[in-house]
Design a protein around this motif. Structure first.
Motif, PDB file in Angstrom:
ATOM      1  N   PRO A 159       0.806  -1.226   0.000  1.00  0.00           N
ATOM      2  CA  PRO A 159       0.000   0.000   0.000  1.00  0.00           C
ATOM      3  C   PRO A 159       0.839   1.277   0.000  1.00  0.00           C
ATOM      4  O   PRO A 159       0.408   2.295  -0.545  1.00  0.00           O
ATOM      5  N   ALA A 160       2.039   1.249   0.597  1.00  0.00           N
ATOM      6  CA  ALA A 160       2.910   2.422   0.540  1.00  0.00           C
ATOM      7  C   ALA A 160       3.482   2.586  -0.869  1.00  0.00           C
ATOM      8  O   ALA A 160       3.538   3.698  -1.406  1.00  0.00           O
ATOM      9  N   ARG A 161       3.882   1.461  -1.461  1.00  0.00           N
ATOM     10  CA  ARG A 161       4.439   1.501  -2.820  1.00  0.00           C
ATOM     11  C   ARG A 161       3.400   1.927  -3.851  1.00  0.00           C
ATOM     12  O   ARG A 161       3.753   2.438  -4.929  1.00  0.00           O
ATOM     13  N   PHE A 162       2.116   1.763  -3.510  1.00  0.00           N
ATOM     14  CA  PHE A 162       1.026   2.272  -4.347  1.00  0.00           C
ATOM     15  C   PHE A 162       1.239   3.745  -4.673  1.00  0.00           C
ATOM     16  O   PHE A 162       1.042   4.181  -5.816  1.00  0.00           O
ATOM     17  N   TRP A 163       1.666   4.523  -3.678  1.00  0.00           N
ATOM     18  CA  TRP A 163       1.825   5.961  -3.891  1.00  0.00           C
ATOM     19  C   TRP A 163       2.989   6.258  -4.832  1.00  0.00           C
ATOM     20  O   TRP A 163       2.962   7.266  -5.553  1.00  0.00           O
ATOM     21  N   GLY A 164       3.992   5.391  -4.842  1.00  0.00           N
ATOM     22  CA  GLY A 164       5.067   5.559  -5.807  1.00  0.00           C
ATOM     23  C   GLY A 164       4.559   5.391  -7.227  1.00  0.00           C
ATOM     24  O   GLY A 164       4.869   6.195  -8.117  1.00  0.00           O
ATOM     25  N   SER A 165       3.771   4.350  -7.449  1.00  0.00           N
ATOM     26  CA  SER A 165       3.194   4.126  -8.776  1.00  0.00           C
ATOM     27  C   SER A 165       2.228   5.242  -9.154  1.00  0.00           C
ATOM     28  O   SER A 165       2.193   5.686 -10.309  1.00  0.00           O
ATOM     29  N   PHE A 166       1.463   5.700  -8.179  1.00  0.00           N
ATOM     30  CA  PHE A 166       0.529   6.804  -8.438  1.00  0.00           C
ATOM     31  C   PHE A 166       1.283   8.061  -8.853  1.00  0.00           C
ATOM     32  O   PHE A 166       0.912   8.742  -9.813  1.00  0.00           O
ATOM     33  N   GLU A 199       4.914  14.137 -32.353  1.00  0.00           N
ATOM     34  CA  GLU A 199       4.316  14.796 -31.192  1.00  0.00           C
ATOM     35  C   GLU A 199       3.063  14.070 -30.720  1.00  0.00           C
ATOM     36  O   GLU A 199       2.795  13.977 -29.518  1.00  0.00           O
ATOM     37  N   ASP A 200       2.270  13.553 -31.689  1.00  0.00           N
ATOM     38  CA  ASP A 200       1.074  12.788 -31.321  1.00  0.00           C
ATOM     39  C   ASP A 200       1.467  11.501 -30.594  1.00  0.00           C
ATOM     40  O   ASP A 200       0.823  11.100 -29.615  1.00  0.00           O
ATOM     41  N   GLY A 201       2.527  10.870 -31.079  1.00  0.00           N
ATOM     42  CA  GLY A 201       3.002   9.647 -30.437  1.00  0.00           C
ATOM     43  C   GLY A 201       3.454   9.891 -29.015  1.00  0.00           C
ATOM     44  O   GLY A 201       3.133   9.107 -28.113  1.00  0.00           O
ATOM     45  N   TYR A 202       4.190  10.989 -28.790  1.00  0.00           N
ATOM     46  CA  TYR A 202       4.655  11.297 -27.435  1.00  0.00           C
ATOM     47  C   TYR A 202       3.472  11.501 -26.489  1.00  0.00           C
ATOM     48  O   TYR A 202       3.469  11.015 -25.354  1.00  0.00           O
ATOM     49  N   GLN A 203       2.466  12.239 -26.982  1.00  0.00           N
ATOM     50  CA  GLN A 203       1.329  12.558 -26.134  1.00  0.00           C
ATOM     51  C   GLN A 203       0.516  11.312 -25.800  1.00  0.00           C
ATOM     52  O   GLN A 203       0.162  11.075 -24.642  1.00  0.00           O
ATOM     53  N   VAL A 204       0.230  10.495 -26.820  1.00  0.00           N
ATOM     54  CA  VAL A 204      -0.549   9.274 -26.584  1.00  0.00           C
ATOM     55  C   VAL A 204       0.222   8.310 -25.697  1.00  0.00           C
ATOM     56  O   VAL A 204      -0.345   7.680 -24.795  1.00  0.00           O
ATOM     57  N   TYR A 205       1.530   8.200 -25.927  1.00  0.00           N
ATOM     58  CA  TYR A 205       2.355   7.325 -25.096  1.00  0.00           C
ATOM     59  C   TYR A 205       2.327   7.784 -23.640  1.00  0.00           C
ATOM     60  O   TYR A 205       2.277   6.969 -22.711  1.00  0.00           O
ATOM     61  N   GLY A 206       2.351   9.096 -23.442  1.00  0.00           N
ATOM     62  CA  GLY A 206       2.267   9.625 -22.086  1.00  0.00           C
ATOM     63  C   GLY A 206       0.948   9.285 -21.426  1.00  0.00           C
ATOM     64  O   GLY A 206       0.905   8.884 -20.259  1.00  0.00           O
ATOM     65  N   TYR A 207      -0.156   9.432 -22.172  1.00  0.00           N
ATOM     66  CA  TYR A 207      -1.476   9.085 -21.627  1.00  0.00           C
ATOM     67  C   TYR A 207      -1.546   7.601 -21.289  1.00  0.00           C
ATOM     68  O   TYR A 207      -2.027   7.209 -20.219  1.00  0.00           O
ATOM     69  N   LEU A 208      -1.072   6.767 -22.229  1.00  0.00           N
ATOM     70  CA  LEU A 208      -1.137   5.325 -22.029  1.00  0.00           C
ATOM     71  C   LEU A 208      -0.261   4.903 -20.845  1.00  0.00           C
ATOM     72  O   LEU A 208      -0.667   4.078 -20.015  1.00  0.00           O
ATOM     73  N   ASN A 209       0.929   5.482 -20.774  1.00  0.00           N
ATOM     74  CA  ASN A 209       1.841   5.158 -19.682  1.00  0.00           C
ATOM     75  C   ASN A 209       1.232   5.543 -18.338  1.00  0.00           C
ATOM     76  O   ASN A 209       1.347   4.810 -17.350  1.00  0.00           O
ATOM     77  N   SER A 210       0.556   6.691 -18.313  1.00  0.00           N
ATOM     78  CA  SER A 210      -0.092   7.124 -17.074  1.00  0.00           C
ATOM     79  C   SER A 210      -1.192   6.158 -16.664  1.00  0.00           C
ATOM     80  O   SER A 210      -1.285   5.764 -15.498  1.00  0.00           O
ATOM     81  N   PHE A 211      -2.040   5.772 -17.614  1.00  0.00           N
ATOM     82  CA  PHE A 211      -3.119   4.841 -17.307  1.00  0.00           C
ATOM     83  C   PHE A 211      -2.563   3.507 -16.826  1.00  0.00           C
ATOM     84  O   PHE A 211      -3.067   2.911 -15.862  1.00  0.00           O
ATOM     85  N   GLN A 212      -1.495   3.051 -17.495  1.00  0.00           N
ATOM     86  CA  GLN A 212      -0.864   1.790 -17.107  1.00  0.00           C
ATOM     87  C   GLN A 212      -0.343   1.854 -15.674  1.00  0.00           C
ATOM     88  O   GLN A 212      -0.525   0.919 -14.889  1.00  0.00           O
ATOM     89  N   VAL A 213       0.287   2.971 -15.304  1.00  0.00           N
ATOM     90  CA  VAL A 213       0.858   3.057 -13.967  1.00  0.00           C
ATOM     91  C   VAL A 213      -0.229   3.264 -12.911  1.00  0.00           C
ATOM     92  O   VAL A 213      -0.078   2.845 -11.775  1.00  0.00           O
ATOM     93  N   PHE A 214      -1.353   3.906 -13.284  1.00  0.00           N
ATOM     94  CA  PHE A 214      -2.490   3.966 -12.362  1.00  0.00           C
ATOM     95  C   PHE A 214      -2.998   2.554 -12.066  1.00  0.00           C
ATOM     96  O   PHE A 214      -3.301   2.208 -10.919  1.00  0.00           O
TER      97      PHE A 214
END
Length: 414
Positions: free
Chosen positions: A142-149, A260-275
């Protein structure tokens, strides 16, 4: 409820959320930055990652041995946090110009700085907080959860800012690192009880009377099960790291007509994955406690194989995006099961050395040896063949590990 009332838990969570947010702001697009902005070849990219891993080995040995002697002392974390604060100016005014104008010097100077602050620092912080969780009465997951968040939230922002100017990401990383430094200066774990009914004196006695000797630390290297553990890490996590960090970011963004579109989508996807990864950090401990550390590590390796092999097979960006989300299952299983495996099969007092040396140095050693070869393989054959080779190695290693990894129940009986 005891965990929620536990001030050590919240300070520990503060360490993790700020560290991983600062790391994500520059690291999540590091490979893309090196290739698209610095214009490195696949071979040069391999050299950079190999050098970073070589430097990380030194700092992990240093961090692991010293932190086991300090137990919950903060001297090493303070040293690391100072370098973290300087990361933005270093990347902009030192590292980038050197890579462009004198590649070898850039690699040689950059590797120790990046390793001391973040690449080795991630293992240091994880092992530091895991020890605090055992001494002061809360689960590490549960503490490591905040790292991923924190990593996910920062990646979401980083994807947008990277398309504007990567230097913004670098300055923000230093800004978040200042918060991390402040938390480290304030935090005094020995002042707080683990729970309203816990005897804090017991934890402090454990801290002060069971400090391992250097002989006990070095005795690890004479254990056969330690080296079998190391081989498993190299054959699985090292290859997966090369795939995930060195190859996949550029592979994924290559599907888009506009970078630029690839960077942005990759950022969104990476964020969702880490959530998702953060959520799994809470769920994974229950699965690991039921299945056992060894079986959990093997399941995590199976997820690695599926993700790497499917990346080579699929050519649809939506399916590849879905496959990337497998990472959210694999990382919590592997990292948390790794700590359980270490505590279950080795001396728990040596957890920092085991985690930083046995796990992280092993995986980095694999990256050092293999990054250049994988980079050359990619330059000559492309993504599909390289991915199949990586998946095959992880599969063979996992089959061998069924027979070589220790069973924690048997270890306790010895």
């Amino acid at each position: 409820m005891n965990m929620i009332k536990n001030r050590n838990y919240w300070f520990s969570s503060g360490y993790l959320i700020t560290f991983y947010a600062a790391w994500s702001l520059w690291w999540s697009f590091y490979a893309i930055w090196l290739k698209s902005k610095i214009d490195l070849s696949g071979e040069q990219l391999g050299i950079v990652y190999a050098a970073n891993s070589a430097a990380a080995m030194f700092f992990m040995i240093f961090y692991g041995i010293i932190q086991d002697k300090l137990q919950i002392g903060k001297a090493v974390v303070t040293f690391q946090s100072i370098i973290m604060v300087l990361i933005g100016p270093f990347l902009i005014y030192v590292y980038e110009p050197l890579l462009k104008n004198d590649f070898i010097w850039g690699v040689c100077i950059g590797a120790p700085v990046l390793s001391a602050s973040f690449i080795s620092g991630s293992a240091l912080i994880d092992s530091f907080i895991e020890r605090i969780s055992r001494l002061f009465g809360f689960e590490f997951g549960p503490a490591r959860f905040w790292g991923s968040f924190g990593y996910a939230a920062a990646t979401f922002v980083a994807g947008i800012l990277f398309g504007i100017d990567p230097h913004i990401n670098f300055w923000m990383a230093s800004g978040v690192a200042v918060i991390f430094f402040t938390i480290n200066m304030i935090f005094k774990p020995k002042q707080y009880q683990a729970s309203p009914t816990a005897n804090n004196d017991t934890a402090l006695v454990e801290k002060t009377t069971t400090i391992p000797t250097m002989g006990e630390i070095l005795s690890l290297f004479g254990l056969q099960k330690f080296w079998l553990f190391v081989l498993f890490v190299i054959g699985t996590y090292s290859f997966y790291t090369i795939y995930d960090q060195q190859l996949f970011p550029n592979f994924y963004t290559g599907f888009f007509e506009k970078p630029e579109d690839g960077y942005q989508v990759y950022g969104y996807l990476n964020s969702f994955q880490v959530f998702l990864e953060a959520t799994c950090m809470i769920i994974a401990p229950y699965f690991i406690n039921k299945m056992g550390a060894k079986k959990s590590l093997l399941v995590a390796a199976l997820v690695m194989i599926c993700r790497i092999a499917l990346s080579a097979t699929l050519d649809n960006i939506y399916l590849i995006s879905f496959v990337k989300l497998f990472h959210a299952i694999e990382i919590p299983l592997f990292i948390l099961a790794m700590f359980k495996y270490i505590v279950g099969n080795f001396d728990a007092r040596l957890s920092a050395t085991l985690y930083l040396v046995g796990f992280n140095i092993s995986s980095n050693l694999g990256v050092i040896v293999l990054s250049w070869f994988v980079g050359k393989l990619f330059d000559n054959t492309g993504y599909a063949t390289t991915f199949y080779v990586l998946a095959g190695v992880v599969f063979i290693t996992s089959i061998i590990a069924i027979f070589t990894l220790s069973d924690e129940k048997k270890a306790k009986q010895q």
